[in-house]
Design a protein around this motif. Structure first.
Motif, PDB file in Angstrom:
ATOM      1  N   LYS A 193       0.899  -1.165  -0.031  1.00  0.00           N
ATOM      2  CA  LYS A 193      -0.237  -0.058   0.034  1.00  0.00           C
ATOM      3  C   LYS A 193       0.846   1.011   0.002  1.00  0.00           C
ATOM      4  O   LYS A 193       0.143   2.207  -0.111  1.00  0.00           O
ATOM      5  N   ARG A 194       2.219   1.115   0.143  1.00  0.00           N
ATOM      6  CA  ARG A 194       2.938   2.189   0.326  1.00  0.00           C
ATOM      7  C   ARG A 194       4.251   2.328  -0.672  1.00  0.00           C
ATOM      8  O   ARG A 194       4.402   1.392  -1.284  1.00  0.00           O
ATOM      9  N   ASN A 195       4.645   3.289  -1.261  1.00  0.00           N
ATOM     10  CA  ASN A 195       5.601   3.502  -2.003  1.00  0.00           C
ATOM     11  C   ASN A 195       6.797   2.931  -1.562  1.00  0.00           C
ATOM     12  O   ASN A 195       7.922   1.864  -2.518  1.00  0.00           O
ATOM     13  N   LYS A 196       6.975   2.729  -0.486  1.00  0.00           N
ATOM     14  CA  LYS A 196       8.154   1.799   0.465  1.00  0.00           C
ATOM     15  C   LYS A 196       7.645   1.070   1.560  1.00  0.00           C
ATOM     16  O   LYS A 196       6.798   1.662   2.459  1.00  0.00           O
ATOM     17  N   THR A 197       7.974  -0.182   1.298  1.00  0.00           N
ATOM     18  CA  THR A 197       7.315  -1.126   2.383  1.00  0.00           C
ATOM     19  C   THR A 197       8.552  -2.016   2.802  1.00  0.00           C
ATOM     20  O   THR A 197       9.416  -2.451   2.230  1.00  0.00           O
ATOM     21  N   ILE A 198       8.615  -1.832   4.496  1.00  0.00           N
ATOM     22  CA  ILE A 198       9.684  -2.522   4.961  1.00  0.00           C
ATOM     23  C   ILE A 198       9.269  -4.049   5.504  1.00  0.00           C
ATOM     24  O   ILE A 198       8.231  -3.783   6.043  1.00  0.00           O
ATOM     25  N   LEU A 199       9.859  -5.281   5.188  1.00  0.00           N
ATOM     26  CA  LEU A 199       9.376  -6.324   5.826  1.00  0.00           C
ATOM     27  C   LEU A 199      10.618  -6.702   6.655  1.00  0.00           C
ATOM     28  O   LEU A 199      11.680  -6.667   6.451  1.00  0.00           O
ATOM     29  N   GLY A 200      10.163  -7.296   7.907  1.00  0.00           N
ATOM     30  CA  GLY A 200      11.031  -7.808   8.886  1.00  0.00           C
ATOM     31  C   GLY A 200      10.330  -8.405  10.142  1.00  0.00           C
ATOM     32  O   GLY A 200       9.254  -8.428  10.073  1.00  0.00           O
ATOM     33  N   ARG A 201      11.141  -8.627  11.147  1.00  0.00           N
ATOM     34  CA  ARG A 201      10.713  -9.035  12.285  1.00  0.00           C
ATOM     35  C   ARG A 201      10.273  -7.897  13.343  1.00  0.00           C
ATOM     36  O   ARG A 201       9.485  -8.068  14.073  1.00  0.00           O
ATOM     37  N   ASN A 202      10.978  -6.841  13.193  1.00  0.00           N
ATOM     38  CA  ASN A 202      10.794  -5.482  14.192  1.00  0.00           C
ATOM     39  C   ASN A 202       9.482  -4.977  13.915  1.00  0.00           C
ATOM     40  O   ASN A 202       9.478  -4.280  12.829  1.00  0.00           O
ATOM     41  N   SER A 203       8.512  -4.953  14.616  1.00  0.00           N
ATOM     42  CA  SER A 203       7.211  -4.358  14.522  1.00  0.00           C
ATOM     43  C   SER A 203       7.372  -2.846  14.468  1.00  0.00           C
ATOM     44  O   SER A 203       6.850  -2.011  13.658  1.00  0.00           O
ATOM     45  N   ALA A 204       8.437  -2.223  15.346  1.00  0.00           N
ATOM     46  CA  ALA A 204       8.767  -0.853  15.421  1.00  0.00           C
ATOM     47  C   ALA A 204       9.226  -0.303  14.236  1.00  0.00           C
ATOM     48  O   ALA A 204       9.194   0.955  13.743  1.00  0.00           O
ATOM     49  N   LYS A 205       9.962  -1.165  13.439  1.00  0.00           N
ATOM     50  CA  LYS A 205      10.546  -0.700  12.242  1.00  0.00           C
ATOM     51  C   LYS A 205      10.194  -0.988  10.996  1.00  0.00           C
ATOM     52  O   LYS A 205      10.651  -0.543   9.881  1.00  0.00           O
ATOM     53  N   CYS A 206       9.178  -1.954  10.972  1.00  0.00           N
ATOM     54  CA  CYS A 206       8.628  -2.401   9.815  1.00  0.00           C
ATOM     55  C   CYS A 206       7.374  -1.829   9.441  1.00  0.00           C
ATOM     56  O   CYS A 206       6.573  -1.180  10.171  1.00  0.00           O
ATOM     57  N   SER A 207       6.923  -1.808   8.292  1.00  0.00           N
ATOM     58  CA  SER A 207       5.713  -1.168   7.861  1.00  0.00           C
ATOM     59  C   SER A 207       4.433  -2.177   8.355  1.00  0.00           C
ATOM     60  O   SER A 207       4.458  -3.407   8.651  1.00  0.00           O
ATOM     61  N   GLU A 208       3.394  -1.256   8.439  1.00  0.00           N
ATOM     62  CA  GLU A 208       2.174  -2.196   8.882  1.00  0.00           C
ATOM     63  C   GLU A 208       1.858  -3.223   7.962  1.00  0.00           C
ATOM     64  O   GLU A 208       1.897  -3.202   6.784  1.00  0.00           O
ATOM     65  N   GLY A 209       1.549  -4.512   8.406  1.00  0.00           N
ATOM     66  CA  GLY A 209       1.272  -5.738   7.462  1.00  0.00           C
ATOM     67  C   GLY A 209       2.495  -6.354   6.928  1.00  0.00           C
ATOM     68  O   GLY A 209       2.437  -7.357   6.279  1.00  0.00           O
ATOM     69  N   GLY A 210       3.567  -5.883   7.405  1.00  0.00           N
ATOM     70  CA  GLY A 210       4.897  -6.340   6.660  1.00  0.00           C
ATOM     71  C   GLY A 210       5.767  -7.067   7.813  1.00  0.00           C
ATOM     72  O   GLY A 210       7.181  -7.508   7.707  1.00  0.00           O
ATOM     73  N   VAL A 211       5.192  -7.290   9.058  1.00  0.00           N
ATOM     74  CA  VAL A 211       5.825  -8.029  10.124  1.00  0.00           C
ATOM     75  C   VAL A 211       5.752  -9.517   9.877  1.00  0.00           C
ATOM     76  O   VAL A 211       4.743 -10.139   9.983  1.00  0.00           O
ATOM     77  N   LEU A 212       6.957  -9.832  10.091  1.00  0.00           N
ATOM     78  CA  LEU A 212       7.064 -11.440   9.827  1.00  0.00           C
ATOM     79  C   LEU A 212       7.907 -12.259  10.844  1.00  0.00           C
ATOM     80  O   LEU A 212       8.983 -11.577  11.302  1.00  0.00           O
ATOM     81  N   GLN A 213       7.599 -13.429  11.190  1.00  0.00           N
ATOM     82  CA  GLN A 213       8.325 -14.202  12.265  1.00  0.00           C
ATOM     83  C   GLN A 213       8.975 -15.155  11.677  1.00  0.00           C
ATOM     84  O   GLN A 213       8.080 -16.164  11.002  1.00  0.00           O
ATOM     85  N   GLY A 214      10.041 -15.723  12.162  1.00  0.00           N
ATOM     86  CA  GLY A 214      10.641 -16.940  11.550  1.00  0.00           C
ATOM     87  C   GLY A 214      12.370 -16.896  11.937  1.00  0.00           C
ATOM     88  O   GLY A 214      12.741 -15.607  12.197  1.00  0.00           O
ATOM     89  N   THR A 215      12.767 -17.964  11.734  1.00  0.00           N
ATOM     90  CA  THR A 215      14.328 -18.166  11.980  1.00  0.00           C
ATOM     91  C   THR A 215      14.972 -17.653  11.413  1.00  0.00           C
ATOM     92  O   THR A 215      16.258 -17.122  11.430  1.00  0.00           O
ATOM     93  N   THR A 216      14.484 -17.148   9.803  1.00  0.00           N
ATOM     94  CA  THR A 216      15.415 -16.821   8.923  1.00  0.00           C
ATOM     95  C   THR A 216      15.247 -15.338   8.618  1.00  0.00           C
ATOM     96  O   THR A 216      15.723 -14.751   7.528  1.00  0.00           O
TER      97      THR A 216
END
Length: 554
Positions: free
Chosen positions: A49-72
């Motif tokens: 939904k955004r021009n820049k979407t950040i995916l990762g584990r840290n909810s404070a630094k990542c975009s809404e809906g882009g928070v992922l959990q996993g060992t990798t």
């Protein structure tokens, strides 16, 4: 940010680096055109939904809906960016900012280096094949955007920082208000940029190569990526024999970019030292892979050293298509020995159905033309390559009757089809004559289906037939019956110079308005090309074109 959502594509450095993460995302919350469809059941799909979407584990630094959990998954794993979420000409980029890596179509991308991604590319965060029940996410990029209108592109082009004086900008505003004014430098730049755009990546061509024999030009890197998946030109679908570097075109592009450094593209490292005019990328074509970044075995043994996960043809077997994928390629209708179409494909080339749940690997392989078959020019489904000597009625089932291009019938129609579908009459005669016909039907309480029924009857009893146009073979449209299928281009030409034209000409003049019958005949009659010029609509309104050509006739 509304302007950013609709602007055109610029080079990555000036296009992406200044984009904030937050913008008018709420406007696209329910209508996102770009999405990451999850290929692993334990992860949800992501709407971009955004021009820049950040995916990762840290909810404070990542975009809404882009928070992922996993060992990798790293704290911030990757960024997905694009100048526009609605314009298909805006490139989508992915950048690995993790400590664990990002894979696109089973190939690891370089860290901190933006990489272009395209619709149907597979993005994963662990090496090896996708495990549907694993703990590492994998996604299929789905891009449903449409390319902006040329007029919008020209307007947005005016916003780019180019060498133009204030007087040039004032002139551009005058052109918008007064179409008759002289074209400005901005208009010329937009025209040149359109000619220099690559038809695959929609950016200024980088090390342009032409395909032979059709002579369509693309970036060298785009040629390589395309020819890994197909042997046909992406523009005209003609078989590609070889490619050559176009020095004149590259010199023109270089001269065009000298005063426009903001539009230059970085050296993509795709030259291979092949700077001669015989630089041919066809010989480097890989066997079929998964998308534009490869993923299959290569003909060059050196490439195997770089492909950690390409030593097994089964890598794609466990990558299913999304559940909502709109269609699967059907098997050839004549490969079934029990078919009643009048022809059965030889046993050695018969295709099996992919079944209800094919993998991406199976689907991609089937999209390439198979031995002993042709492909529909519209939907790419496979058709039998019927040898000469078979009955004409059988061969007509799988081609346009006039031009002979292969077609399964998805975009070809006969008069009989038009009757059952009550098809419209628009787009065949000029718009003024179409308006006259529609008014006549309304006054008589008739439907378009009844018109097509009259045309069918006229074709069957010999009253209506194709009238040859200058420069066309005399027998091109002869022998076409109401049951024969014609492609869209031939159908318009056939009816505009045959049955529909003759039906319109047969209308009793007393049943038409006086102002219609009072018009003078055009010198060129039905052969006039100006009648279809949308920039000069008065010509079709002022003159009658339901007549034969008089100018130049003896």
């Amino acid at each position: 940010m509304a302007d950013n959502i609709e602007s055109s594509t610029l080079p990555f450095e000036s296009e992406i680096n200044d984009l904030p993460e937050e913008d008018n995302a709420k406007e696209y919350a329910d209508t996102a055109l770009v999405s990451l469809v999850s290929l692993v059941t334990s992860f949800k799909s992501i709407l971009l939904k955004r021009n820049k979407t950040i995916l990762g584990r840290n909810s404070a630094k990542c975009s809404e809906g882009g928070v992922l959990q996993g060992t990798t998954i790293s704290s911030t794993h990757c960024e997905i960016t694009s100048r526009s979420l609605v314009d298909a000409s805006a490139v989508i980029w992915i950048k690995d900012i993790s400590s664990n890596g990002v894979w696109v179509n089973a190939k690891r991308i370089a860290k901190d280096e933006p990489t272009k991604i395209f619709s149907t590319d597979i993005i994963s965060f662990a090496p090896g094949p996708v495990d549907d029940n694993g703990d590492s996410p994998a996604f299929l990029l789905v891009d449903k955007r449409k390319k902006a209108e040329d007029s919008n592109q020209v307007k947005e082009h005016a916003k780019r920082p180019i060498d133009a004086t204030e007087n040039d900008k004032d002139d551009e505003d005058k052109v918008d208000e007064e179409p008759g004014k002289k074209k400005t430098k901005l208009d010329e730049d937009a025209a040149f940029e359109k000619e220099f755009n690559c038809g695959i990546c929609h950016e200024i061509m980088h090390k342009a190569h032409v395909l032979q024999p059709c002579l369509h030009a693309f970036c060298k890197g785009c040629c390589k990526g395309w020819l890994q998946r197909s042997t046909e030109c992406p523009t005209c679908r003609q078989a590609v024999v070889r490619t050559k570097r176009d020095f004149k075109l590259n010199n023109l592009i270089e001269a065009f970019l000298e005063s426009r450094p903001h539009m230059k593209r970085d050296d993509l490292g795709d030259d291979d030292g092949a700077d001669s005019d015989s630089s041919d990328v066809v010989h480097t074509r890989r066997n079929l892979g998964l998308g534009r970044h490869g993923g299959g075995d290569t003909d060059d043994e050196d490439d195997h050293e770089d492909d950690e996960s390409e030593d097994d043809d089964d890598d794609g077997q466990n990558m299913p298509l999304p559940l909502n994928f709109h269609r699967h390629p059907d098997a050839c209708p004549c490969c079934d020995p029990s078919n009643t179409l009048g022809y059965v494909c030889p046993a050695g080339v018969r295709l099996q159905s992919l079944g209800p749940n094919p993998s991406i690997w199976q689907y991609t392989r089937r999209r390439v033309r198979q031995p002993g078959h042709l492909q529909c020019q519209d939907c790419r489904n496979h058709l039998p390559d019927i040898p000469h000597g078979q009955p004409e009625r059988v061969m007509d089932l799988f081609k346009c009757k006039m031009c002979g291009i292969p077609s399964c019938g998805c975009q070809t129609r006969s008069v009989e089809d038009r009757i059952t579908q009550n098809a419209i009459l628009d787009g065949i005669l000029n718009y003024a004559e179409t308006s006259i016909i529609n008014d006549y039907l309304t006054a008589k309480a008739l439907t378009t289906g009844s018109v097509w029924q009259e045309i069918k009857d006229g074709m069957d009893n010999g009253d209506y037939s194709y009238l040859r146009m200058p420069g066309q073979p005399a027998l091109q449209g002869q022998g076409v019956t109401s049951s024969h299928k014609l492609c869209r281009r031939c159908e318009t030409k056939f009816h505009a110079n045959g049955p529909l034209y003759q039906w319109r000409k047969a209308i009793d003049p007393a049943q038409l308005p006086a102002n219609v019958m009072a018009r003078q005949d055009c010198w060129w009659g039905r052969e006039c090309r100006t009648q279809f010029n949308v920039a000069n609509p008065s010509h079709a309104e002022r003159l009658n074109h339901i007549c034969e050509r008089r100018r130049g006739n003896s």
